[in-house]
Write a protein that holds these residues in place. Structure first.
Motif, mmCIF file in Angstrom:
data_model
loop_
_atom_site.group_PDB
_atom_site.id
_atom_site.type_symbol
_atom_site.label_atom_id
_atom_site.label_comp_id
_atom_site.label_asym_id
_atom_site.label_seq_id
_atom_site.Cartn_x
_atom_site.Cartn_y
_atom_site.Cartn_z
ATOM 1 N N THR A 59 0.836 -1.197 0.000
ATOM 2 C CA THR A 59 0.000 0.000 0.000
ATOM 3 C C THR A 59 0.872 1.250 0.000
ATOM 4 O O THR A 59 1.857 1.336 0.743
ATOM 5 C CB THR A 59 -0.907 0.025 1.240
ATOM 6 O OG1 THR A 59 -1.693 -1.163 1.273
ATOM 7 C CG2 THR A 59 -1.840 1.234 1.210
ATOM 8 N N MET A 60 0.506 2.200 -0.831
ATOM 9 C CA MET A 60 1.293 3.430 -0.923
ATOM 10 C C MET A 60 1.225 4.180 0.402
ATOM 11 O O MET A 60 0.132 4.413 0.938
ATOM 12 C CB MET A 60 0.747 4.311 -2.047
ATOM 13 C CG MET A 60 1.654 5.458 -2.440
ATOM 14 S SD MET A 60 3.157 4.887 -3.261
ATOM 15 C CE MET A 60 3.953 6.470 -3.604
ATOM 16 N N PRO A 61 2.370 4.539 0.973
ATOM 17 C CA PRO A 61 2.353 5.251 2.255
ATOM 18 C C PRO A 61 1.781 6.656 2.109
ATOM 19 O O PRO A 61 1.665 7.185 1.004
ATOM 20 C CB PRO A 61 3.832 5.283 2.648
ATOM 21 C CG PRO A 61 4.567 5.206 1.349
ATOM 22 C CD PRO A 61 3.736 4.330 0.469
ATOM 23 N N GLU A 62 1.438 7.248 3.243
ATOM 24 C CA GLU A 62 0.938 8.617 3.215
ATOM 25 C C GLU A 62 1.999 9.567 2.681
ATOM 26 O O GLU A 62 3.186 9.388 2.906
ATOM 27 C CB GLU A 62 0.526 9.055 4.631
ATOM 28 C CG GLU A 62 -0.655 8.281 5.191
ATOM 29 C CD GLU A 62 -1.067 8.817 6.559
ATOM 30 O OE1 GLU A 62 -0.494 9.858 6.985
ATOM 31 O OE2 GLU A 62 -1.939 8.216 7.183
ATOM 32 N N LEU A 63 1.523 10.557 1.951
ATOM 33 C CA LEU A 63 2.436 11.511 1.337
ATOM 34 C C LEU A 63 3.167 12.315 2.405
ATOM 35 O O LEU A 63 2.543 12.959 3.248
ATOM 36 C CB LEU A 63 1.662 12.449 0.405
ATOM 37 C CG LEU A 63 2.515 13.342 -0.502
ATOM 38 C CD1 LEU A 63 3.337 12.488 -1.464
ATOM 39 C CD2 LEU A 63 1.628 14.309 -1.277
ATOM 40 N N ASN A 64 4.465 12.244 2.389
ATOM 41 C CA ASN A 64 5.285 13.025 3.311
ATOM 42 C C ASN A 64 6.599 13.358 2.628
ATOM 43 O O ASN A 64 6.826 13.008 1.462
ATOM 44 C CB ASN A 64 5.512 12.258 4.626
ATOM 45 C CG ASN A 64 6.094 10.865 4.388
ATOM 46 O OD1 ASN A 64 7.036 10.699 3.607
ATOM 47 N ND2 ASN A 64 5.536 9.864 5.064
ATOM 48 N N ILE A 69 10.852 12.617 -1.556
ATOM 49 C CA ILE A 69 12.274 12.475 -1.880
ATOM 50 C C ILE A 69 12.496 11.187 -2.673
ATOM 51 O O ILE A 69 13.237 11.156 -3.668
ATOM 52 C CB ILE A 69 13.119 12.484 -0.593
ATOM 53 C CG1 ILE A 69 13.109 13.875 0.033
ATOM 54 C CG2 ILE A 69 14.561 12.053 -0.900
ATOM 55 C CD1 ILE A 69 13.806 13.952 1.378
ATOM 56 N N GLY A 70 11.839 10.113 -2.242
ATOM 57 C CA GLY A 70 11.958 8.846 -2.956
ATOM 58 C C GLY A 70 11.471 8.947 -4.388
ATOM 59 O O GLY A 70 12.103 8.423 -5.314
ATOM 60 N N VAL A 71 10.343 9.615 -4.571
ATOM 61 C CA VAL A 71 9.796 9.786 -5.921
ATOM 62 C C VAL A 71 10.763 10.573 -6.802
ATOM 63 O O VAL A 71 10.986 10.233 -7.969
ATOM 64 C CB VAL A 71 8.420 10.477 -5.861
ATOM 65 C CG1 VAL A 71 7.962 10.878 -7.267
ATOM 66 C CG2 VAL A 71 7.391 9.560 -5.215
ATOM 67 N N THR A 191 13.990 5.882 1.407
ATOM 68 C CA THR A 191 12.790 6.543 1.950
ATOM 69 C C THR A 191 11.493 5.993 1.351
ATOM 70 O O THR A 191 10.425 6.192 1.915
ATOM 71 C CB THR A 191 12.850 8.061 1.674
ATOM 72 O OG1 THR A 191 12.991 8.291 0.265
ATOM 73 C CG2 THR A 191 14.034 8.686 2.397
ATOM 74 N N LEU A 192 11.587 5.274 0.221
ATOM 75 C CA LEU A 192 10.412 4.676 -0.413
ATOM 76 C C LEU A 192 10.790 3.280 -0.906
ATOM 77 O O LEU A 192 11.052 3.068 -2.087
ATOM 78 C CB LEU A 192 9.931 5.550 -1.580
ATOM 79 C CG LEU A 192 8.658 5.092 -2.321
ATOM 80 C CD1 LEU A 192 7.491 4.944 -1.357
ATOM 81 C CD2 LEU A 192 8.319 6.071 -3.438
ATOM 82 N N PRO A 193 10.824 2.290 0.012
ATOM 83 C CA PRO A 193 11.302 0.943 -0.328
ATOM 84 C C PRO A 193 10.280 0.119 -1.110
ATOM 85 O O PRO A 193 9.765 -0.894 -0.626
ATOM 86 C CB PRO A 193 11.590 0.331 1.043
ATOM 87 C CG PRO A 193 10.622 1.003 1.957
ATOM 88 C CD PRO A 193 10.478 2.415 1.438
ATOM 89 N N ASP A 194 9.982 0.537 -2.309
ATOM 90 C CA ASP A 194 8.992 -0.139 -3.146
ATOM 91 C C ASP A 194 9.573 -0.262 -4.563
ATOM 92 O O ASP A 194 9.428 0.651 -5.386
ATOM 93 C CB ASP A 194 7.689 0.656 -3.166
ATOM 94 C CG ASP A 194 6.551 -0.104 -3.842
ATOM 95 O OD1 ASP A 194 6.837 -1.064 -4.594
ATOM 96 O OD2 ASP A 194 5.388 0.264 -3.633
#
Length: 311
Positions: A59-64, A69-71, A191-194
């Motif tokens: 599930t995509m985490p809440e935008l923070n 930064i990961g994006v 920061t975005l391990p996906d």
């Protein structure tokens, strides 16, 4: 165990990229869909990774701030890998052949390790410096004047030496692009391990680049018709195998270091030589000089693989 699994994923990714290179070489022998190769491969990567992300992704985490930064890093990886790396890869294979392109792209670990040193804080030890020397020496031997004729003899036909040199330069650019993309992906997954999201974002970045460039280059209806030719089977194979390779490399970065992934993926050259010279016959079998250069570079990447353990 997890590091070993990451290495195996990187090896599988290397095989997929090698198969893709040979498919590109086969595709270049036909006029069907000419010019659509890179666009088709990026589009397939976007569709497949997007579908897998929806089905298997977390599930995509809440935008923070961390997610943003990961994006951003995934977008940068998309530019480096799907635009710079992939465009120059396809063109290099067409001009220099799958074997020589695969060999020169073994510079990927060199670029990746240098960038990882500056951006990820990975230490460059004496064995790493020695490995750099061995890898680059192998490439220089392959690209030296004495070996130009030997290397050109691998290709079927009589290629223009100037075109071959252009292909070699593009292979170096491809190595730099992919080396940078490894580091950018690793930074993103802090920061975005996906990984599936990363593949999808990177592919969409590539598609956006194509859309913008098409708008600026579009001048006639003929140009539009040229862009939408039906792809050949080899183009579809190249795109699908490159997609599988990119997904595998993204996942491998979750389990091991950037340098290890880059090193393992560099054995693409061996797979490319085997497939092109022995299976698909797109190029003649490599000669002794090629294998000597390969052995020298292989020693370098082996040292580079062991270097992080030397502390």
């Amino acid at each position: 165990m997890t590091a070993g699994f990451g290495g195996l994923l990187a090896v599988f990714g290397a095989f997929c990229y090698a198969f893709s290179s040979v498919s590109i070489a086969k595709s270049s022998q036909s006029v069907q869909g000419r010019g659509n190769d890179v666009l088709i491969s990026v589009l397939m990567t976007a569709v497949v990774s997007g579908a897998l992300w929806l089905l298997l992704g977390p599930t995509m985490p809440e935008l923070n701030r961390g997610v943003l930064i990961g994006v951003v890093y995934f977008v940068a990886a998309g530019v480096l890998g799907n635009v710079v790396g992939r465009l120059t890869l396809f063109r290099s294979v067409e001009l220099a052949g799958a074997i020589e392109t695969g060999f020169i792209r073994r510079l990927i670990p060199v670029f990746a390790a240098l960038l990882a040193f500056f951006l990820l804080g990975e230490v460059i030890t004496t064995p790493v410096v020695i490995a750099f020397f061995l890898v680059t020496s192998g490439v220089v031997i392959m690209m030296s004047r004495a070996s130009v004729k030997s290397a050109s003899d691998l290709a079927v036909g009589d290629p223009d030496p100037r075109e071959k040199n252009k292909g070699r330069a593009m292979a170096v650019a491809s190595a730099a692009g992919y080396g940078g993309s490894f580091v950018s992906r690793k930074l993103a997954m802090q920061t975005l391990p996906d990984p599936l999201a990363g593949v999808f974002i990177g592919a969409m970045t590539g598609l956006m680049w194509f859309a913008v460039s098409w708008v600026f280059r579009f001048k006639s209806r003929d140009a539009f018709t040229w862009r939408i030719q039906r792809p050949s089977g080899w183009q579809l194979l190249a795109g699908s195998s490159m997609t599988a390779g990119q997904v595998a490399l993204f996942f491998s970065l979750m389990f091991t270091d950037v340098t290890v992934v880059a090193i393992m993926s560099s054995i693409e050259m061996f797979f490319a030589a085997w497939l092109a010279g022995h299976i698909f016959k797109t190029e003649r079998r490599p000669g002794p000089r090629f294998y000597l250069s390969s052995a020298l570079a292989a020693t370098g990447v082996t040292l580079l693989a062991l270097a992080p353990r030397f502390g």
